[in-house]
Scaffold this motif. Sequence first.
Motif, PDB file in Angstrom:
ATOM      1  N   LYS A 108       0.830  -1.202   0.000  1.00  0.00           N
ATOM      2  CA  LYS A 108       0.000   0.000   0.000  1.00  0.00           C
ATOM      3  C   LYS A 108       0.865   1.253   0.000  1.00  0.00           C
ATOM      4  O   LYS A 108       0.570   2.221  -0.698  1.00  0.00           O
ATOM      5  N   GLU A 111       2.314   1.759  -3.392  1.00  0.00           N
ATOM      6  CA  GLU A 111       1.264   2.221  -4.305  1.00  0.00           C
ATOM      7  C   GLU A 111       1.026   3.720  -4.116  1.00  0.00           C
ATOM      8  O   GLU A 111       0.973   4.472  -5.093  1.00  0.00           O
ATOM      9  N   LYS A 112       0.917   4.150  -2.870  1.00  0.00           N
ATOM     10  CA  LYS A 112       0.734   5.584  -2.593  1.00  0.00           C
ATOM     11  C   LYS A 112       1.950   6.383  -3.044  1.00  0.00           C
ATOM     12  O   LYS A 112       1.819   7.481  -3.575  1.00  0.00           O
ATOM     13  N   GLY A 114       3.931   5.660  -5.508  1.00  0.00           N
ATOM     14  CA  GLY A 114       3.837   5.792  -6.965  1.00  0.00           C
ATOM     15  C   GLY A 114       2.843   6.871  -7.368  1.00  0.00           C
ATOM     16  O   GLY A 114       3.103   7.646  -8.301  1.00  0.00           O
ATOM     17  N   GLU A 115       1.709   6.917  -6.661  1.00  0.00           N
ATOM     18  CA  GLU A 115       0.708   7.941  -6.964  1.00  0.00           C
ATOM     19  C   GLU A 115       1.264   9.341  -6.698  1.00  0.00           C
ATOM     20  O   GLU A 115       1.084  10.248  -7.520  1.00  0.00           O
ATOM     21  N   TRP A 116       1.953   9.520  -5.569  1.00  0.00           N
ATOM     22  CA  TRP A 116       2.525  10.821  -5.256  1.00  0.00           C
ATOM     23  C   TRP A 116       3.633  11.187  -6.237  1.00  0.00           C
ATOM     24  O   TRP A 116       3.755  12.348  -6.637  1.00  0.00           O
ATOM     25  N   LYS A 117       4.422  10.196  -6.622  1.00  0.00           N
ATOM     26  CA  LYS A 117       5.492  10.460  -7.579  1.00  0.00           C
ATOM     27  C   LYS A 117       4.903  10.941  -8.903  1.00  0.00           C
ATOM     28  O   LYS A 117       5.393  11.912  -9.493  1.00  0.00           O
ATOM     29  N   THR A 118       3.844  10.283  -9.343  1.00  0.00           N
ATOM     30  CA  THR A 118       3.173  10.686 -10.580  1.00  0.00           C
ATOM     31  C   THR A 118       2.588  12.086 -10.437  1.00  0.00           C
ATOM     32  O   THR A 118       2.720  12.921 -11.341  1.00  0.00           O
ATOM     33  N   THR A 119       1.970  12.352  -9.300  1.00  0.00           N
ATOM     34  CA  THR A 119       1.380  13.671  -9.061  1.00  0.00           C
ATOM     35  C   THR A 119       2.443  14.754  -9.091  1.00  0.00           C
ATOM     36  O   THR A 119       2.272  15.800  -9.740  1.00  0.00           O
ATOM     37  N   ASN A 122       3.798  15.247 -12.648  1.00  0.00           N
ATOM     38  CA  ASN A 122       2.836  16.005 -13.456  1.00  0.00           C
ATOM     39  C   ASN A 122       2.827  17.473 -13.055  1.00  0.00           C
ATOM     40  O   ASN A 122       2.789  18.363 -13.911  1.00  0.00           O
TER      41      ASN A 122
END
Length: 140
Positions: A108, A111-112, A114-119, A122
């Motif tokens: 988890k 996963e979070k 990765g989401e923050w890295k993508t955010t 961007n």
Amino acid sequence: MAASQPTGAPNSGQATEQNLYEEFHRSFVDLFGPLRFDFENPPNPSVENHRAAVEHLVPKFADNARAMELYFVRWKTIFGNLNPDELVKEEICEMEAEIRRKDALLAKIYEKLGEWKTTFTNEAMEQKKDQNEENASLLN
């Protein structure tokens, strides 16, 4: 022979197990009985009566709880001494379950992450794009 053993002794058999449970259950019901009675019969309860009942019933309940705990601790000790392989297997299962829980938690977290890295990537690209547009407009 069973009469000479203390309450909760592992070798005292099914009768003692049932007796321990019944005493524990009875003390629990007795502890909350006055509260249930007052809830069902709403006239003003006597605080002193409750205090006297609680002062008597709480230690009784605690003693019965300790007796049950002692019974289970004794059984676990005997079980561990007679079957050390089973005790080791139980500990291994507990450790494996803990490892699975921690692996799930790490999954988890990754996963979070990765989401923050993508955010953040961007957001950085948008800021760079905005800066380039701003610089271009200043040059024109």
